[in-house]
Design an enzyme around this catalytic site. Sequence first.
Site, mmCIF file in Angstrom:
data_model
loop_
_atom_site.group_PDB
_atom_site.id
_atom_site.type_symbol
_atom_site.label_atom_id
_atom_site.label_comp_id
_atom_site.label_asym_id
_atom_site.label_seq_id
_atom_site.Cartn_x
_atom_site.Cartn_y
_atom_site.Cartn_z
ATOM 1 N N LYS A 1 0.641 -1.102 0.003
ATOM 2 C CA LYS A 1 -0.126 -0.219 -0.102
ATOM 3 C C LYS A 1 0.980 1.434 -0.067
ATOM 4 O O LYS A 1 0.201 2.276 -0.611
ATOM 5 C CB LYS A 1 -0.928 0.022 1.240
ATOM 6 C CG LYS A 1 -0.302 0.022 2.323
ATOM 7 C CD LYS A 1 -1.169 0.063 3.678
ATOM 8 C CE LYS A 1 -1.986 -1.283 3.995
ATOM 9 N NZ LYS A 1 -0.812 -2.316 4.634
ATOM 10 N N HIS B 1 0.436 -3.484 15.135
ATOM 11 C CA HIS B 1 1.101 -2.316 14.482
ATOM 12 C C HIS B 1 1.016 -1.240 15.425
ATOM 13 O O HIS B 1 0.186 -0.943 15.903
ATOM 14 C CB HIS B 1 0.206 -1.954 13.180
ATOM 15 C CG HIS B 1 0.919 -1.096 12.194
ATOM 16 N ND1 HIS B 1 1.484 0.047 12.498
ATOM 17 C CD2 HIS B 1 1.163 -1.301 10.976
ATOM 18 C CE1 HIS B 1 1.991 0.595 11.511
ATOM 19 N NE2 HIS B 1 1.697 -0.171 10.333
ATOM 20 N N GLU C 1 5.999 -5.846 8.626
ATOM 21 C CA GLU C 1 5.370 -5.353 7.348
ATOM 22 C C GLU C 1 5.827 -3.864 7.261
ATOM 23 O O GLU C 1 4.995 -2.840 7.062
ATOM 24 C CB GLU C 1 3.877 -5.347 7.672
ATOM 25 C CG GLU C 1 3.126 -6.777 7.751
ATOM 26 C CD GLU C 1 1.932 -6.783 8.214
ATOM 27 O OE1 GLU C 1 1.335 -5.605 8.739
ATOM 28 O OE2 GLU C 1 1.156 -7.939 8.824
HETATM 29 C C1 LIG Z 1 -1.748 -3.615 8.250
HETATM 30 C C2 LIG Z 1 -0.505 -2.742 8.081
HETATM 31 N N1 LIG Z 1 0.665 -3.231 7.887
HETATM 32 C C3 LIG Z 1 1.792 -2.348 7.326
HETATM 33 C C4 LIG Z 1 1.648 -1.034 7.229
HETATM 34 C C5 LIG Z 1 2.796 -0.123 6.747
HETATM 35 O O1 LIG Z 1 3.132 0.548 7.841
HETATM 36 P P1 LIG Z 1 4.362 1.413 7.600
HETATM 37 O O2 LIG Z 1 4.186 2.150 6.499
HETATM 38 O O3 LIG Z 1 4.194 2.546 8.879
HETATM 39 O O4 LIG Z 1 5.590 0.499 7.902
HETATM 40 C C6 LIG Z 1 0.445 -0.636 7.379
HETATM 41 C C7 LIG Z 1 0.187 1.019 7.218
HETATM 42 O O5 LIG Z 1 -1.002 1.537 7.219
HETATM 43 C C8 LIG Z 1 -0.805 -1.319 7.681
HETATM 44 O O6 LIG Z 1 -2.055 -1.021 8.047
#
Ligand SMILES: Cc1ncc(COP(=O)(O)O)c(C=O)c1O
Length: 374
Positions: free
Chosen positions: A52, A180, A257
């Site tokens: 994402k 998270h 993640e």
């Molecule tokens: C379920 C989940 N995993 C991983 C991420 C990635 O987080 P980051 O970009 O802070 O590493 C997000 C970000 O919204 C998330 O919702």
Amino acid sequence: MAVKTTSKTRRLRDLVRRHGSPLAVVSKALLRRQVERFRCALPRVEPFFAVKANSHPEIVKTLAQAGCNFDVASVGEMELVRRLGVKAQRMIFANTIKPAESIASAAKAGLTLMTFDSEYELDKIAAAAPGARVIVRIKVPNVGSMVELSLKFGCDPTDALPLLIKAHKLGLRPTGLSFHVGSQCTRNENYSDALEIAAIILRDAQLKQLPLEILDIGGGFPIRHFDDEPDPFESCAALVSREIDRLFDSNLRIIAEPGRFLVGPAVTLAMRVIGKAIRDNKHWYYLDDGVYGSLSGLIFDHAKYQYKVMRNGRTQLSTLAGPTCDGLDVIARGEEMPELEVGDIVYVENCGAYSTASATWFNGLPPAKVVVLP
Ligand SMILES: Cc1ncc(COP(=O)(O)O)c(C=O)c1O
């Protein structure tokens, strides 16, 4: 902020001359460097890149070649990553709320590792993907993180074990625990608190004859946006690594993640001044990208960026605005910068996460072109 002409600014100017603006410049070398930093600082943790943050195919391919696995939030992301040659078995479906059809499509493709945080989701998973490996997501402190996630996702830690027991009764495979700490985590203790809570649940699960194989420590790893700040990652990762060694058996598989950390520093956004005005004795510069484009993170990601120019001279408080007709499309109000001219470049480094990913075509303005450097 004014900067000296360097090989970096010369190259950026050349790229804009060749490709036009707005331009998002992706560096594969910087992507690889971020993977290396992650591995070095967190040797026990397998990175699953959160697609994402930026789903550009060259970014996904580069990270796959560097050995990353993938966190996908939808079937669309799963298909995108599969089309680039990555097997579904290298992914986690890390969205705790999924349409039943998506769960079924994922399972059919071989993506059977997925997160959940409620009984309702378990019922859907059991019906649409019998035997799936499920990871319960718990709510943990998100204090001081730029993007707060614990209000919307995660069960109460005391509900984790009963949910895993229910998963077992439904014929699913209770496989792990996830959390998270919130995105762009600026309080390292969020991780140590979360790891402590996770250790207690994993111990209780073991006692209940439900040994879990995976701990998923999510994303949240912070990056630097301003040159005069220390880079926050290594001290955060050192604490996480220490706590992992202290709290967990060496045979527990630990995954993460990371989105922002892997892709943020690998992209520079170059924009040009398309117009200027003096309003209330202040210079306003209108750029060819803004809040509805690659700087959408100003709204959705609560991001703060450092705006750099290629001119020196006496600075004055200036306002930067985007190109659309909307009053909301103001990028920064109190920037100290020398007087700019139409055609000048304004650029933002560390702009790869949650930027082009949420850009729109509002006002018929196309999102920034992307160029990928080796
Ligand atoms: C379920 C989940 N995993 C991983 C991420 C990635 O987080 P980051 O970009 O802070 O590493 C997000 C970000 O919204 C998330 O919702």
